[in-house]
Design an enzyme around this catalytic site. Structure first.
Site, PDB file in Angstrom:
ATOM      1  N   GLY A 203       0.825  -1.204   0.000  1.00 60.85           N
ATOM      2  CA  GLY A 203       0.000   0.000   0.000  1.00 60.85           C
ATOM      3  C   GLY A 203       0.860   1.255   0.000  1.00 60.85           C
ATOM      4  CB  SER A 204       0.283   4.534   1.605  1.00 58.32           C
ATOM      5  OG  SER A 204      -1.025   4.652   1.113  1.00 58.32           O
ATOM      6  CB  THR A 205       4.422   1.200   3.427  1.00 58.45           C
ATOM      7  OG1 THR A 205       4.080  -0.012   2.743  1.00 58.45           O
ATOM      8  CG2 THR A 205       3.571   1.359   4.669  1.00 58.45           C
ATOM      9  CG  PHE A 206       5.978   0.864  -3.327  1.00 58.61           C
ATOM     10  CD1 PHE A 206       7.163   0.135  -3.181  1.00 58.61           C
ATOM     11  CD2 PHE A 206       5.674   1.388  -4.583  1.00 58.61           C
ATOM     12  CE1 PHE A 206       8.010  -0.069  -4.256  1.00 58.61           C
ATOM     13  CE2 PHE A 206       6.537   1.177  -5.661  1.00 58.61           C
ATOM     14  CZ  PHE A 206       7.697   0.444  -5.495  1.00 58.61           C
TER      15      PHE A 206
END
Lengths: 368, 564
Positions: free
Chosen positions: B284-287
């Site tokens: 998710g957004s952690t990428f």
């Protein structure tokens, strides 16, 4: 007669009893993990009682016994019969061999031995001349002894039967029965043994075991006692592993009585074992000499009785050692004066006391 | 005549006596080798010398796995001839039923070896020995004990009854921990009692100890915080990994629900799974930070470069990508701070076709971390055509490929170290650790680190989890999980990856909570609200324990070991 002979018999008795104390201490140590253990303490107690029995027997003149030789036979018959009666005889280990007197249990086979010796000596003394030319007294004697031994055989105690049968024939031999008569009786005996093997085939197994104890299936079953006994000799080599260090006694059942000689061989080697056997044979020889002296002085009861005692101790020792060393079939027999067991020790010591008495009489008797 | 019979008897006796002495000498001398071999077969035994496994310690020397001596009670059923009383006495000591015991032995008559009981207290040995029973034997064994219990269960794992490692470190380092049983030749009597030693046949080799990089204090805290968050949000499971940035050592690795490694008789194998290293998740957004690095590397972006996210949604290949609200024109920094899907997508579409795919590979999403713990897996790419704009757009906000939490932690470690790939290790002073190698330009890494400090700032997605006195760099992620028919609106996975202190990174933590439910009806769960507070509390404690103070400058974040 040389004057130190009675002391020799007494010394030998003491030395052998001492060997017995050491051997019993050694074979019993693994049972309780201590030198002072119940079996050893009981053996010490038997030794003390045996000493007293020896002294008492020495105090009684032997003419008394010779008068009561028929009563002795009756008593032997009575005991051998009673022990077979359930409720009186105590059953243990697959046989009925004991009578309890509450404070003491009588092993009938052991008590029968001196009673029969008294009977044989008494009967032969009364028929001494006749025995040398007629077969009749031989047959009467053998039938009378045979009846008692037949009952003992039912217990069952084949060892005592074999020993006392052999002793009877041996005494007859020394009583100068004719060889032809003895051979005839010997023929009967061999047929008897043949019949026995036919009726009870497990005795054949015993003999086969003797020839091949190491075969798989035999080694851990019928051959177990024998192989363990033989291993004891192999471990002991010439001079032994040291007193108390034997290992096989923990594997050998009856190491304290029927196989005590194997433990002696393991812990003191062939040398120690030969010394023990040698001492026993010297004792037998000394008693034989006392018998011969009595015979020369024509005290036939004393003579025949001493020969009986000598043959009893001699045969029992030889058979015990032979069984342990694997040249006789496995048969439960104790080693005189050494094995654990109150009855045997007590009776043998009393017999020694009687022998000493006879020797004393030999010395006192005016020479003919 | 008189003397002839007597002499004959003497000769016969002498002859038989000599015969017996000869026979004794023959067996004692000639047959002694055979007989002594027989004796050895009967009485000599090879006795095992039990060895215990090495202990497992944390970095402070606190034990994580200990071997304690116990006894195993064995019998030789073929030799047992016990009396009723003796059966009763043994059953009494072992607390078994006497009839069962007898049945067990009767049923195995043909065997020579049978366990009656194992893992018994050593006190029972004495009582059993006093019975001095034929065929009964007592063996020293060792039993594994885990003082941290379920707190570190996924780390320690456990062994089977023979002390062979089955899970966790016990399995991973089995060869190191296990000893080698020695043997010695002994003489035993018929009752099996030892008479004497003869010699060692093989020397025993005791197992070697294992010192891990774990800090059991932080492990405890991580575990209890995960328990709390699961309770608070009625989540299904949660995992956390805390890494010592200077060395790459794992300080804590916890999963909830866990299991009790001290009692493995009734295990729920679902709980035994080490989710932190085995579970595959979409990041998710952690990428997004890695999209930012790709942007910086293109040379066309700086942290302040404007990205237009108007009107709060965009259509790529007829699929609508939208933000929670219209953020308007954002700087690259604020695309991360606000975690804008539209912003990340537009940047991705602006970059080279291959750049995100290359990034995926450079940060190690194709490779194993090789921590050593059993069951470690690696993520996969969906296989969608990267030349399609939608594939690139969805990849920019972390969908279409999977990673493990451990892999995700490693990717962030490259940011925390200023662009270095650093081997993560579970051992303290791991001599086989690979050397660092550079993945990113240091300047780019530090710029992204700086941008990520805004996430925990007042306008960021984790604004509720600052650590007083420290600048924290972090990134939230709220991932919708794949259900049977596409992505679920109900089932979320919330993520937070944090690095602290931002200017001199010491600790890196990842917190994953699976299936948190909103506290109020219609409420929302997010990485910022659910996962970030867990990191905050654990990292605060870690900073205290190490005595770290915020410094004005970013120290060179190389492999400096100032642990504990």
């Amino acid at each position: 007669m040389n004057s130190n002979q009675p002391l020799t018999v007494l010394y030998l008795w003491g030395v052998l009893i001492g060997f017995g104390l050491i051997a019993v201490a050694s074979v019993s140590v693994h049972l309780a993990d201590a030198w002072i253990n119940p079996m050893f303490l009981r053996h010490v107690g038997y030794v003390v009682v045996s000493g007293i029995a020896l002294v008492l027997a020495y105090l009684i003149p032997t003419e008394r016994y010779s008068q009561f030789h028929r009563a002795a036979w009756l008593l032997a018959l009575l005991l051998a019969g009673l022990v077979l009666v359930p409720g009186i005889g105590i059953e243990s280990g697959g046989g009925r061999r004991w009578i309890s007197l509450h404070f003491f249990t009588i092993q009938v086979s052991e008590v029968v031995k001196p009673l029969l010796l008294i009977f044989i000596a008494g009967y032969l003394a009364n028929n001494f001349e006749r025995t040398q030319y007629s077969i009749a007294p031989l047959l009467i004697l053998l039938i009378a002894v045979g009846v008692v031994l037949g009952l003992v055989f039912v217990e069952p105690d084949f060892g005592t039967v074999a020993i006392m049968g052999t002793v009877t024939v041996g005494v007859l031999f020394l009583a100068k029965a004719r060889m032809s008569h003895l051979l005839l009786l010997g023929g009967f005996a061999i047929s008897g043994i043949g019949a026995l093997l036919y009726v009870e085939p497990y005795r054949v197994t015993r003999l086969v075991t003797l020839l091949s104890p190491w075969e798989e299936g035999v080694k851990l079953n019928e051959g177990y006692q024998l192989t363990n006994s033989l291993i004891s000799f192999g471990r002991g080599e010439l001079t032994g592993t040291g007193l108390g260090t034997g290992l096989q006694k923990t594997f050998t059942p009856a190491s304290h009585n029927d196989f005590i000689f194997a433990t002696i061989a393991e812990e003191t080697g062939v040398v120690g074992a030969s010394i023990v056997l040698g001492l026993l044979m010297v004792l037998v020889h000394r008693i034989g000499n006392i018998a011969r002296t009595a015979l020369q002085k024509e005290r036939h009861f004393d003579s025949m009785f001493c020969y009986g005692v000598a043959l009893l101790i001699g045969f029992q020792a030889l058979i015990h050692v032979g069984v342990n060393a694997g040249i006789f079939p496995t048969k439960g027999l104790t080693l005189p004066f050494i094995s654990y067991g109150g009855n045997s020790l007590l009776i043998l010591s009393a017999l020694i006391g009687m022998v000493l008495r006879i020797d004393r009489t030999n010395g006192l008797d005016p020479s003919k | 005549m008189n003397d002839r019979r007597h002499t004959t008897a003497v000769v016969c006796f002498t002859f038989v006596t000599a015969l017996l002495v000869g026979q004794m000498a023959y067996i004692a001398i000639v047959e002694r080798y055979f007989l002594q071999d027989q004796s050895k077969m009967q009485s000599e035994r090879l006795q095992k010398i039990p060895v215990h496994r090495g202990m497992i310690y944390d970095r402070l020397g606190e034990p994580m796995a200990i071997s304690t001596p116990v006894i195993g009670v064995t019998v030789n059923p073929s030799r047992i001839e016990w009396t009723e009383d003796e059966f009763g006495a043994v059953a009494d000591i072992l607390k078994q039923d006497a009839n069962d015991l007898r049945a067990k032995i009767e049923g195995n008559r043909s065997r020579a070896f049978l366990y009656l009981a194992r893992r018994q207290s050593p006190q029972k040995a004495l009582a059993l020995q006093q019975l001095a029973l034929d065929g009964l034997d007592i063996q020293t064994e060792y039993r594994r004990y885990y003082p941290l219990g379920e707190v570190a269960a996924h780390l320690t794992g456990f062994t089977d009854i023979d002390e062979r490692g089955l899970e966790g470190l016990e399995r991973a380092f089995d060869a190191h921990l296990e000893g080698e049983v020695g043997t010695r030749r002994v003489v035993r009597d018929r009752k099996g009692r030892l008479i004497r030693d003869i010699r060692y046949e093989t020397l025993p080799k005791f197992g070697e100890d294992l010192v891990t990089s774990i800090d059991s204090r932080l492990q405890f805290l991580a575990y209890s915080e995960l328990q709390n968050v699961i309770e608070e949000y009625r989540a299904e499971s949660a995992s956390m990994i805390l890494i010592d940035v200077p060395t790459g050592g794992v300080l804590a690795l916890a999963n909830v629900p866990s299991f009790n490694p001290n009692n493995t008789s009734n295990l729920d194998w679902e709980n035994v799974r080490n989710r932190a290293v085995t579970d595959l998740i979409e990041p998710g957004s952690t990428f997004k930070p890695f999209v930012a690095i790709a942007a910086l590397e293109s040379g066309r972006y700086t942290p302040e470069t404007k990205v237009d996210t108007n009107p709060g949604w965009t259509v790529v290949q007829s699929k609508t990508i939208e933000d929670p609200r219209n953020y308007g024109v954002l700087s690259l920094r604020n695309v991360l701070v606000k975690s804008s899907q539209v912003g990340a997508s537009r940047i991705a579409l602006d970059l080279d076709e291959q750049s995100l795919l290359t990034m995926h590979e450079r940060i190690g999403f194709n490779n194993y971390v090789l921590l050593g713990l059993p069951g470690e897996t690696i993520g996969q790419l969906s296989g969608d055509d990267i030349s399609k704009p939608l594939t690139r757009a969805t990849m920019s906000y972390g969908y279409g490929f999977s990673v493990t939490p451990l892999q995700l932690a490693r990717s962030y470690l490259t940011i925390a170290t200023g662009g270095l790939q650093r081997q993560i290790s579970i051992l303290l002073n791991d001599e086989y650790r690979e050397r660092d190698f550079r993945v990113f330009d240091k300047g780019h890494a530090l710029q992204v680190l700086d941008m990520l400090s805004g996430v925990v700032g007042p306008t960021g997605t984790a604004s509720k989890s600052p650590i007083p006195g420290f600048q924290v760099a972090g990134k939230t992620g709220t991932v919708r999980k794949i259900a049977r028919d596409g992505y679920s609106d109900q089932h979320h996975l919330t993520l937070f990856v944090g690095i602290v202190p931002m200017k001199n990174p010491q600790f890196l933590g990842i917190v994953m909570v699976d299936g948190p439910k909103p506290k109020v009806e219609g409420g929302k769960v997010s990485g910022g609200s659910v996962s970030a507070p867990v990191f905050k509390r654990v990292a605060t404690r870690a900073l205290q324990l190490r005595g770290v103070r915020e410094r004005g400058t970013v120290a060179g974040a190389t492999g400096r070991d100032d642990a504990a």
